[in-house]
Design an enzyme around this catalytic site. Structure first.
Site, mmCIF file in Angstrom:
data_model
loop_
_atom_site.group_PDB
_atom_site.id
_atom_site.type_symbol
_atom_site.label_atom_id
_atom_site.label_comp_id
_atom_site.label_asym_id
_atom_site.label_seq_id
_atom_site.Cartn_x
_atom_site.Cartn_y
_atom_site.Cartn_z
ATOM 1 C CG ASP B 99 -1.756 1.192 1.388
ATOM 2 O OD1 ASP B 99 -2.132 1.760 0.337
ATOM 3 O OD2 ASP B 99 -2.056 1.591 2.524
ATOM 4 C CG ASP B 101 -2.549 6.507 2.096
ATOM 5 O OD1 ASP B 101 -3.588 5.835 2.007
ATOM 6 O OD2 ASP B 101 -2.532 7.751 2.312
ATOM 7 C CG ASP B 291 0.739 1.408 6.114
ATOM 8 O OD1 ASP B 291 1.328 0.711 6.961
ATOM 9 O OD2 ASP B 291 -0.314 2.007 6.346
#
Ligand code: SF4
Ligand SMILES: [Zn+2]
Ligand SMILES: [Zn+2]
Lengths: 347, 399
Positions: B99, B101, B291
């Protein structure tokens, strides 16, 4: 990949399927072990186990393959007859350490003999379902898949085993012979342990039984676990003991935890030092020095306290169960429960 | 978030979402082994229903039309019994997912396109450097953000970096890597190579650390402590040819052909300790801002590709060509039919689904996709016309 191994190779890896096949081809019967001409094998296996019980060390002597395969088999029969989980573990570990030494040797001499080369890789492939290939680029380096590496490397706490500190390229991690074998150490011991546990000999010949009885009598009364039942220890301590039994190197913080805990519950230095015997990097002088230091008998003369649960949690050493509820320090484990049950029995 | 939406808002969002699943249900991607996945459906009331299963894609889409959730999640793990509590599910491996972000990128531009809405007095303003409401001083603020092109490029850069790590270091072939725009402020990179599925979370943590660039030790490039001379150099077998060793040595301008050069460099930096710090800084900088918690968690549910993101009304969508991918165009899949909204931020400019919008009036007619985007971001409210008077029915302001 189907490789016929030379029988001589089986001497070093008597736990391979080929060894079992070899045995079945020789029409060997369990009761043959009662024959006088096989007594030297039974003696040999029995001595090997005696040595493991007393010194906790494997025997590295290497004989002809017939002798080695039979010794391995008889050893398992004796272990089965003694039927002690602790000893089975110890024996598996010793057999694994033995194989480990031969694996390193074979990896280091790879390239000399195509046959040898294949053999060593077969051990990895057949037993551990893992491809190990000699690196074409770097002499004496071996390549394992990143996934195979990651699945095993987290057992090690040293920085150098973190993937980022490895030579990684195109899905492969490059390792030297010692590292390659180190990667699988505890796995090999566990596999052997499982194999031995699952083996169900049709019966145990009388000679084996006799040897087993003698060996049982020299088993330490309250063996490695000291004299507490395992469940009397908190989970963090049990976990560290298990790791050690599997031949893992404990991180320094875990050793401190174990030693201070054992001191706190009244074990003496002798007992505690002997606890660390299983460690692959065991070295009696250092161990004794460390434990004495923690006990306050050296250096600062300060007796070290058992680290708190909070600290252990932080260090990743806590494996709390419901029985740990409300604990601040591992030494409290079981105490609260005991007084509670006393009250309960009164009321 | 919920507090900032009116009943009218929720009504409009549900209509738009239902229309989407009714007309474009074919966009929803069926995860492999759908029966073994745990699903989670988030309602517009913010309540998540977990431990759901669907035996077919058709059944799932029917539910989406019928229940109209704001967000749809599916486990990356496969389970024998997906509906049971975690400890009894019977874990059968999970896809490896990364991920990336916006929140982890420290973009400097973020404040300039973040909007705050005071929940006490209902006034809205560009966040800028303000921490509390400039009108009434309240700290009861809801923030929302519309990512800008610079943000999107920042994200794409990280994704490309991640691709390079995954292909050249970890050896995953490019066809096995699916890159998705999350529908809001990030990208999800799904590894479809199943040989990674059985890695447990500790193994994933080690892999994540590799990609983040944390935990390197100078020993890896052959610089070790020496009691007498501070440090000692012995280049490792295999040299500095690949992976982090190569990245580091390229950045430091060193090579195995000159030990002297490295030695001077360490001395110039002020010794081993300083050198170690420098090395850690470089790897952090060259690593990818993933992440790591997301990658490490093997029991997580992830937004299902082809479904709408409740924070924006945009679709989580596969990017076949990352360079040309425009999240404000391709992922905007809601209808063009016009509805009226009341915009709570003065003079809002933005681009969506290939159109530019300058919203200068408070009450405006806008296409559904824009209405949903603004309402989801808390920057507008839905408005209805009173059929009797033809005037706007202004919703009561929320607390
Ligand atoms: S809670 Fe305390 S006693 Fe229990 S496992 Fe953790 S550290 Fe040990
Ligand atoms: Zn205000
Ligand atoms: Zn921006």
């Amino acid at each position: 990949m189907d490789i016929r191994l030379g029988n001589a190779d089986l001497a070093r890896y008597p736990f391979l399927n080929e060894a079992a096949e070899y045995m079945s081809q020789t029409y060997f019967n369990l009761d043959d072990l009662n024959l006088p001409e096989l007594q030297h094998i039974v003696e040999r296996a029995s001595n090997r186990i005696r040595n493991e019980i007393i010194h906790g060390k494997p025997d590295y002597a290497l004989e002809r393959h017939e002798v080695e395969i039979l010794t391995f088999l008889v050893g398992i029969l004796i272990i089965k007859a003694i039927n002690s989980d602790n000893l089975t573990k110890k024996h598996s570990l010793c057999e694994a350490l033995r194989a480990e030494k031969f694996l390193v040797q074979d990896l280091k001499t790879q390239g000399e003999l195509a046959n040898k080369k294949l053999l060593v890789f077969k051990v990895f492939k057949e037993l551990l379902k893992m491809d190990v290939l000699p690196s074409l680029k770097y002499q004496l380096m071996f390549e394992v898949k990143v996934t195979d590496y990651l699945k095993r490397s987290h057992l090690f706490h040293e920085q150098e085993w973190k993937l980022i500190n490895r030579l990684v390229h195109d899905g492969r991690v490059f390792l030297d012979p010692d590292e390659t074998v180190r990667l699988i150490r505890s796995e090999l011991a566990n596999l052997l342990f499982e194999r031995i546990r699952q083996m169900n000999p049709s019966h145990i010949p009388t000679t084996i039984r006799e040897h087993a009885n003698i060996l049982r009598s020299i088993l330490p009364v309250a063996p490695r676990r000291l004299d507490n039942a395992p469940s009397a220890f908190p989970p963090c301590i049990n976990h560290a003991l298990d790791q050690m039994a599997a031949g893992e190197n404990l991180p320094h913080s875990a050793r401190v935890m174990l030693a201070t805990y054992m001191l706190a519950i009244g074990k003496n230095i002798e007992e505690i030092v002997s606890l660390f015997e299983n460690a692959p990097d065991y070295n009696e002088r250092i161990s004794r020095y460390q434990v004495e230091h923690l006990a306050g008998e050296r250096g600062s003369h300060v007796r070290y306290l058992v680290p708190s649960c909070a600290k252990l949690r932080n260090d990743g050493l806590c494996f709390a169960t419901s029985q740990c509820e409300g604990l601040i320090n591992p030494v409290q484990f079981g105490r609260a429960a005991k007084s509670y049950s006393k009250k309960a029995s009164v009321g | 978030m919920i507090l900032t939406k009116t009943g009218e808002d929720l009504h409009l969002l549900k209509i738009a979402f239902r229309e989407f699943y009714f007309n474009q249900g074919n966009m929803v991607e069926e995860p492999p082994k759908i029966r073994n996945r745990e699903f989670g459906l988030m309602g517009f009331d913010g309540v998540m229903k977990r431990h759901l299963t669907f035996s077919s894609l058709g059944g799932l889409i029917a539910s989406l039309i019928f229940e109209t959730p704001s967000d749809v999640f599916a486990s990356n793990a496969q389970y024998d019994f997906p509906t049971l509590p975690i400890s009894e599910k019977g874990w059968r491996g999970a896809e490896l997912i990364f991920d990336i972000d916006l929140k982890d990128l420290d973009m400097k531009c973020i404040r300039s396109h973040s909007y705050a809405r005071c929940l006490s007095c209902s006034s809205s303003y560009v966040s800028g450097s303000q921490e509390s409401c400039p009108k009434c001083g309240s700290n009861n603020i809801a923030e929302s953000m519309l990512p800008c092109d610079r943000c999107v490029n920042g994200l794409k850069n990280e994704v490309l970096k991640l691709h390079r790590f995954l292909t050249s270091d970890i050896g995953i072939s490019p066809e096995m890597i699916g890159t998705y725009f999350s529908g809001n402020n990030g990208f999800h990179v799904h590894v479809q190579d199943e040989s990674f599925n059985d890695l447990d979370s500790r193994a994933r943590a080690d892999l994540a650390a590799y990609i983040l660039g944390v935990g390197i030790s100078a020993d890896a490039i052959g610089v070790t402590k020496d009691i007498r001379n501070d440090f000692r150099i012995r280049f490792p077998i295999g040299g500095l040819d690949h992976g982090w060793r190569k990245r580091l040595s390229d950045r430091l301008g060193i090579s195995v052909s000159s030990q002297k050069r490295l030695s001077n460099l360490i001395k110039d930096l002020g010794g081993l300790e300083q050198f170690r710090k420098r090395v850690a800084e470089i790897t952090r900088d060259m690593g990818v801002r993933i992440d790591s918690q997301v990658t490490t968690d093997v029991h997580r549910v992830f937004r299902l590709p082809g479904t709408l993101n409740g924070k924006s009304g945009l679709t989580k969508i596969l990017c076949t060509d990352l360079n040309s991918f425009d999240p404000f165009d391709e992922s905007c899949q809601l209808s063009n039919r016009e509805v009226t909204v009341r915009v709570t931020i003065p003079k809002l400019k933005l681009r969506l689904k290939g159109e530019r919008f300058n919203l200068n009036e408070e009450y405006v007619r806008v296409p559904m996709f824009l209405a949903v985007y603004l309402i989801s971001k808390g920057l507008a409210h839905a408005v209805r016309l009173d059929p009797g008077t033809g005037r706007f029915i202004v919703p009561a302001s929320t607390p």
